[in-house]
Design a protein around this motif. Sequence first.
Motif, PDB file in Angstrom:
ATOM      1  N   PHE A   1     -42.802   6.618   1.993  1.00 38.70           N
ATOM      2  CA  PHE A   1     -44.045   6.925   1.277  1.00 38.70           C
ATOM      3  C   PHE A   1     -44.502   5.699   0.481  1.00 38.70           C
ATOM      4  N   PRO A   2     -44.958   4.657   1.178  1.00 38.57           N
ATOM      5  CA  PRO A   2     -45.339   3.426   0.465  1.00 38.57           C
ATOM      6  C   PRO A   2     -46.525   3.611  -0.472  1.00 38.57           C
ATOM      7  N   GLN A   3     -47.408   4.567  -0.151  1.00 41.65           N
ATOM      8  CA  GLN A   3     -48.518   4.860  -1.060  1.00 41.65           C
ATOM      9  C   GLN A   3     -48.151   6.081  -1.891  1.00 41.65           C
ATOM     10  N   ASN A   4     -48.028   5.895  -3.202  1.00 44.61           N
ATOM     11  CA  ASN A   4     -47.647   6.997  -4.083  1.00 44.61           C
ATOM     12  C   ASN A   4     -48.205   6.731  -5.469  1.00 44.61           C
ATOM     13  N   TRP A   5     -47.941   7.639  -6.386  1.00 44.50           N
ATOM     14  CA  TRP A   5     -48.413   7.491  -7.755  1.00 44.50           C
ATOM     15  C   TRP A   5     -47.184   7.472  -8.672  1.00 44.50           C
ATOM     16  N   TYR A   6     -46.935   6.319  -9.244  1.00 52.45           N
ATOM     17  CA  TYR A   6     -45.677   6.051  -9.954  1.00 52.45           C
ATOM     18  C   TYR A   6     -45.939   5.759 -11.424  1.00 52.45           C
ATOM     19  N   HIS A   7     -45.304   6.551 -12.266  1.00 58.60           N
ATOM     20  CA  HIS A   7     -45.290   6.295 -13.706  1.00 58.60           C
ATOM     21  C   HIS A   7     -43.942   5.659 -14.019  1.00 58.60           C
ATOM     22  N   SER A   8     -43.952   4.376 -14.409  1.00 61.10           N
ATOM     23  CA  SER A   8     -42.700   3.686 -14.716  1.00 61.10           C
ATOM     24  C   SER A   8     -42.367   3.842 -16.196  1.00 61.10           C
ATOM     25  N   SER A   9     -41.214   3.348 -16.566  1.00 59.49           N
ATOM     26  CA  SER A   9     -40.796   3.417 -17.971  1.00 59.49           C
ATOM     27  C   SER A   9     -41.681   2.544 -18.857  1.00 59.49           C
ATOM     28  N   LYS A  10     -42.468   1.650 -18.235  1.00 59.02           N
ATOM     29  CA  LYS A  10     -43.348   0.755 -18.995  1.00 59.02           C
ATOM     30  C   LYS A  10     -44.818   1.173 -18.909  1.00 59.02           C
ATOM     31  N   SER A  11     -45.100   2.286 -18.243  1.00 62.78           N
ATOM     32  CA  SER A  11     -46.486   2.711 -18.046  1.00 62.78           C
ATOM     33  C   SER A  11     -47.075   3.345 -19.307  1.00 62.78           C
ATOM     34  N   LEU A  12     -48.404   3.377 -19.341  1.00 54.21           N
ATOM     35  CA  LEU A  12     -49.099   4.104 -20.400  1.00 54.21           C
ATOM     36  C   LEU A  12     -48.858   5.606 -20.222  1.00 54.21           C
TER      37      LEU A  12
END
Length: 409
Positions: free
Chosen positions: A301-312
Amino acid sequence: MKKLIFAFLSLFLFTTITANPLDLTDAAYKIMMERSLTSCGNNYRIKKVIEKLRKGEAVYVAALGGSVTEGKGPASFREGYAYHFNRKLADEFAAKREKVYFVNAGLSGTQSPLGLIRYEQDVIAPLGNNPDLLIIEYAVNDIEEPTKQRAFEALIHDALSRNENTAIIILYSAAVYPKTQKAMMPIAEYYGLQQVSPSDAYDYAVLKGYFKSSDYLTDVVHPTSAGHEIMADCLINMMKTVDKAVLDSKPALPEKALKSPDFFNFKRITESNDEVKIISGGFDRSDPNTQTVDKNGKANFPQNWYHSSKSLPDSLVFNVTCKNFILVYKIQGSWLSEKFGKAEIYVDGKKFSYKSATLFDGGKPNGWNNCENLLIIDDAEAKPHKIEIRMAKGNEKKGFTVVCAGYSK
């Protein structure tokens, strides 16, 4: 003396060991093959596939399912039933084996709703064509799947809507736990599909003492190399049986659904989908560590929506007119260093719950980047909706990935 010799030879011939995967007698293996043939369905599409193979024409073959289809169990995934079947299919029927184009679209731990979402990406796109022959294997994974076989029916319907000549085989794998074969059979029968049940063959063989369960299964569901090859033989046996039969008249796609048309014409959401307005918010990155597939070692799934630990902390929002909406999120691999956390989902401002749960944990213990699917909206009519995914309080500095999503109107 001659009678004694004849009797001895007859006994020897009846019990002779053959070159089948577990060295069973001809008689035992024949019974297994017979037990596996659940239904020949309407044979028109399958016979046309065989005809194309014999003429040396291009034939596109795909297998879609879970870990059994991906090839789990043996040391090498290429010992999986789908690969065995592709080889045997070419050996048995193809005038030009280089004209048989094959894709394995198995993905471990997944159910038919996700198969419905990824059909375009994982079957049609790599083939460059609608399949001529499609194997669907989900009976061991679909226990407690949220659509209760409606997505399974939609998968069949949508594949046939794309190409009315696609021959579809429903495959029922073996497992030591309950399966959805009985729930799926009426749907497959309604669409006139071929049905093959290595599960029925396995159950009978173990009951009769042909072999032990451990000879066929490596665990509770994944076959040994021999088990996978038996599955392929069950499929080839069906095709040989159909090959000898009189050609049926060409079937039409039923005008009405058997269970429900709720998920028919299902669409995956992408950034280029004009029908869906997406506000990425703090989920504006792409997670490189989604579930990989054995066939190429790449993230599926190369296209996804990722909230990282550094995201707003901003929410991910989908504005869409739909009657059904499925969302798939990732359970972070336990070997990865980033901590994943919990998210909440809101539908039109109201907190979504599933089985009383209102927090959805992307960091469950023992995760392996596996997928969890949620049926977020399940209505009779399409309406405008706002689906919002936000990190739960105290989880704003943790990761969470929405792997993919889809809807029907």
